[in-house]
Each structure stands twice: as structure tokens, then as C-alpha cells.
Design an enzyme around this catalytic site. Structure first.
Site, PDB file in Angstrom:
ATOM      1  N   CYS A 196      -7.142  95.095  76.164  1.00 56.36           N
ATOM      2  CA  CYS A 196      -6.361  96.253  75.738  1.00 56.36           C
ATOM      3  C   CYS A 196      -7.153  97.554  75.702  1.00 56.36           C
ATOM      4  CB  CYS A 196      -5.750  95.967  74.368  1.00 56.36           C
ATOM      5  SG  CYS A 196      -4.684  94.511  74.385  1.00 56.36           S
ATOM      6  N   HIS A 237      -5.844 103.133  67.707  1.00 54.89           N
ATOM      7  CA  HIS A 237      -5.353 101.979  68.454  1.00 54.89           C
ATOM      8  C   HIS A 237      -4.054 101.483  67.809  1.00 54.89           C
ATOM      9  CE1 HIS A 237      -5.712  98.758  71.308  1.00 54.89           C
ATOM     10  NE2 HIS A 237      -5.792  97.827  70.381  1.00 54.89           N
ATOM     11  N   HIS A 296       2.760  98.240  72.515  1.00 52.53           N
ATOM     12  CA  HIS A 296       1.366  98.026  72.909  1.00 52.53           C
ATOM     13  C   HIS A 296       1.350  97.847  74.423  1.00 52.53           C
ATOM     14  CE1 HIS A 296      -2.700  97.079  73.148  1.00 52.53           C
ATOM     15  NE2 HIS A 296      -2.828  96.279  72.092  1.00 52.53           N
TER      16      HIS A 296
END
Length: 378
Positions: A140, A268, A305
Site C-alpha cells: 500500500c 495514511h 483504500h
């Protein structure tokens, strides 16, 4: 060496760059019912889909590459570079590549050519003159790692311009993994929210063009001051405060800034039980003693996400916030977790911001972390 970001484009569930930025300013939630999957079996019912193909029928193949190509084309066009006379390299960060196409090949018998699983073909459809197309798979934080490698290629004189990009689509295997770690399907992604239920996947792509400052004309989106990296290998999935702090401090050192110089952080912020308190603790440690500290926001409550593209999407949002002086609020955040009590989280409405320097956080499984620092001059 000063590095200019001269072009950028993203595609999210909210639309292209302009549409996404407008929607974020309004606090939009781009989630909807999950498509293409047996939701009862995988225990996931919602996601942040890009509506493409026929808008509701069969799932198109190789969607990720198409989004990537569109963003590369848009970023190169905005930068005004000429690949026929300039050496242009492309670095693509991704978590899953075209994994969904492999799943459909294995499970449904839908054939796919192996060479199409690499992004070289997709990129060369819009940028045939590219010197090279490099793919890095760093979970990620992949787009943050692509950004760091792109800056290195410029510094080494290997290219006149480098396109750093990121992309990912949902896959059944990733969705199933998410569904196995919760008792009930997650209804919403709420970064730093007390009682948050977990993460939901988004999809899309983003790309930016980097050039050496002396070669960059016209208007810059931002200056890339530096990207800090760490790979702490603390745990397969659980983040580690020390590893994240190391990436932040590496970024500040490379960028030549102090914590008090950073006025905005794009977090994040995954809305998970472990990430949010860990990230809050790391921010608290790094920015301790830095005055009131930076404003902190995140975009995953609006776009999900987005895995491999997450870092660059946040970077483009950060650049726009510095340029306009308005920071979008974190969608879904109403009551912050106790661990974030010392952070200046943006909630409810956009916040005014006169900062010139922003930090962008991206963390991945295995402690693969990337933190970038940008500046926009007034």
C-alpha cells in the site's frame, strides 16, 4: 537537485482529478454496494468502485491498466513534455497488478495474455516512446516507492523526465482476506474514528511527472523535496511505530526540513484497529515540540483504500490544499480516537491553511513505508 512536479492526474471512484478534488471539498463518500462478487461468501458488502464498462453488467478485463494509461496520458499532457525528443521513463507502483484478471482466468475461464499482466503494454498505448516501464510492488506504499525511484532516476541522469504512477483494482482474494478478519461486513471506512469498523477497498490510478527544476518550465504543481523509506519487517500486517517514525525522519532529512516546517499531513488513515493509533502515535512522536503541529487529514473515507495508488492520490490532494489554502476534512470522522487527541485533525468542514510544506504518509504490509514531503510556493 531540485525536482519539480509538472503534471498530474488521478482517477478515483469520485471521477477524474477535478471531480475528485471538488467532491473531497464537499466531504463526499464515494462508497457503494460491492459489484462483481458474492458478498455473502466474502463477508464484504461495500467498496469504492470506479464505474466503467457498461455501468452494471459484466466486469471488464484489465481495468487497472486502462486507468493507469489514462492517468499517464493526462499527466504527460499537463506537463507539456515531448517524449519524441526527451528521455521519459515510467515507474509504476502497485500492490496487486492485474491480479483480478488472473483470478477470472483461474476461476471463470476468462483467458488473458500473460504479457498483458505487466503494465508495459498499457503504458505504451499512450506513451510508446517511453525509455522503460518499471513496475514495483510495494503493497500500500507502492506509489510512494515509485516516487522515490523516479527521483533517483532523475538524479542519476537516466532520464529527462520520469512519470511516477500507481494503480490497483479490487480483487476477490484481497476482499476475502478483509472479510475474514471482521465478524460483520464493514459499513464504512472512518479514519481515526472512535469505534471504527475497519477498512474498505477503493480502486483507481494516479500519475505525476517529475523533472529537474532547470528543465521544468511553466507552472509547477509542487516541488518534491524528498521521500523517506523504511522496511521494518515488524509483522506481516501490523504497523510499527518505530518503523513509521524512521520513514518520517528520513523524509524530513532528505527534504531538508524540520518538523515545525511541515504545516499539513495527508495521513495514511485506513480506519483499522491497528493503523490509526499507530500512525497517531508516530505523528505525535515526530511532531512533539513542533508548536501547534500540522493539520492532519486523510482521503480514504471518501475514496477508500486505493492500495498502490494511495500515496500519489494523497500527494495531489496535498498539493491542491497548499495551493488553494483549503484542506478537505476527513470524511466519516466525527469523534477521534483517544490516541489522536494531540493531532490537529480536520473534521466536519475544510480548514484554512497557509502552509507551504506538506507530508504524505503511505504504509504497507510488512512495514514497507514511504513518506514524501512537497512544497508549494505562494
Amino acid at each position: 537537485m531540485r525536482v519539480a512536479i509538472t503534471g498530474g492526474e488521478m482517477l478515483t471512484c469520485l471521477g477524474d482529478t477535478a471531480a475528485t478534488l471538488t467532491a473531497l471539498a464537499k466531504g463526499a463518500d464515494g462508497s457503494g454496494p460491492l459489484r462483481f462478487y458474492d458478498t455473502d461468501r466474502i463477508n464484504v458488502t461495500r467498496g469504492y468502485h470506479i464505474e466503467d464498462g457498461d455501468g452494471g453488467g459484466d466486469e471488464p478485463l484489465l481495468r487497472t491498466g486502462r486507468w493507469l494509461a489514462a492517468c499517464v496520458r493526462g499527466a504527460v499532457r499537463q506537463a507539456g513534455i515531448d517524449p519524441s525528443v526527451q528521455r521519459v521513463s515510467v515507474v509504476v507502483g502497485t500492490g496487486l497488478r492485474e491480479l483480478r484478471a488472473v483470478e477470472r482466468w483461474a476461476l471463470d475461464g476468462v483467458p488473458v495474455r500473460r504479457r498483458d499482466l505487466h503494465f508495459d503494454a498499457a503504458v505504451r498505448e499512450v506513451l510508446p516512446e517511453a525509455v522503460e516501464v518499471i513496475t514495483v510492488s510495494n503493497a500500500c506504499s507502492a506509489a510512494g516507492h515509485a516516487l522515490a525511484l523516479a527521483q533517483d532516476l532523475l538524479a542519476a541522469g537516466e532520464a529527462d523526465a520520469v512519470v511516477a504512477a500507481g494503480c490497483d483494482a479490487m480483487s476477490e482474494s484481497m476482499l476475502t482476506m478483509m472479510g475474514r478478519v471482521v465478524d460483520a461486513p464493514t459499513p464504512a471506512l472512518q479514519p481515526f474514528q472512535e469505534g471504527r469498523a475497519g477498512v474498505l477497498l477503493g480502486e483507481g490510478a494516479a500519475a505525476v511527472v517529475l523533472q529537474r527544476a532547470e528543465d521544468a518550465g511553466g507552472t509547477w504543481l509542487a516541488e518534491l523535496l524528498g521521500t523517506g523509506l523504511s522496511c521494518d519487517a515488524h509483522h506481516e500486517t501490523a504497523p510499527d511505530v518505530a518503523g513509521i517514525v524512521a520513514a518520517m525522519r528520513d523524509a524530513h532529512e532528505r527534504a531538508g526540513v524540520r518538523p515545525q516546517d511541515v504545516g499539513l499531513v495527508l495521513a495514511h488513515g485506513t480506519g483499522t484497529a491497528l493503523n490509526d493509533p499507530t500512525e497517531a502515535a508516530a505523528l505525535g512522536e515526530v511532531f512533539a515540540g513542533a508548536g501547534t503541529g500540522p493539520l492532519v487529514t486523510g482521503i480514504k473515507g471518501s475514496v477508500g483504500h486505493t492500495s498502490g495508488s494511495a500515496a500519489l492520490m494523497s500527494l495531489l490532494v496535498a498539493a491542491e490544499a497548499l495551493r488553494t489554502g483549503s484542506v478537505p476534512a476527513t470524511a466519516g470522522l466525527r469523534t477521534p480516537i483517544a490516541e489522536a487527541a494531540g493531532l490537529r485533525l480536520v473534521t466536519g468542514e475544510p480548514a484554512a491553511c497557509d502552509a507551504r510544506v506538506a507530508q504524505v504518509n503511505a504504509f504497507g504490509f510488512g512495514g514497507v513505508n514511504a513518506v514524501s514531503v512537497i512544497r508549494v510556493d505562494g
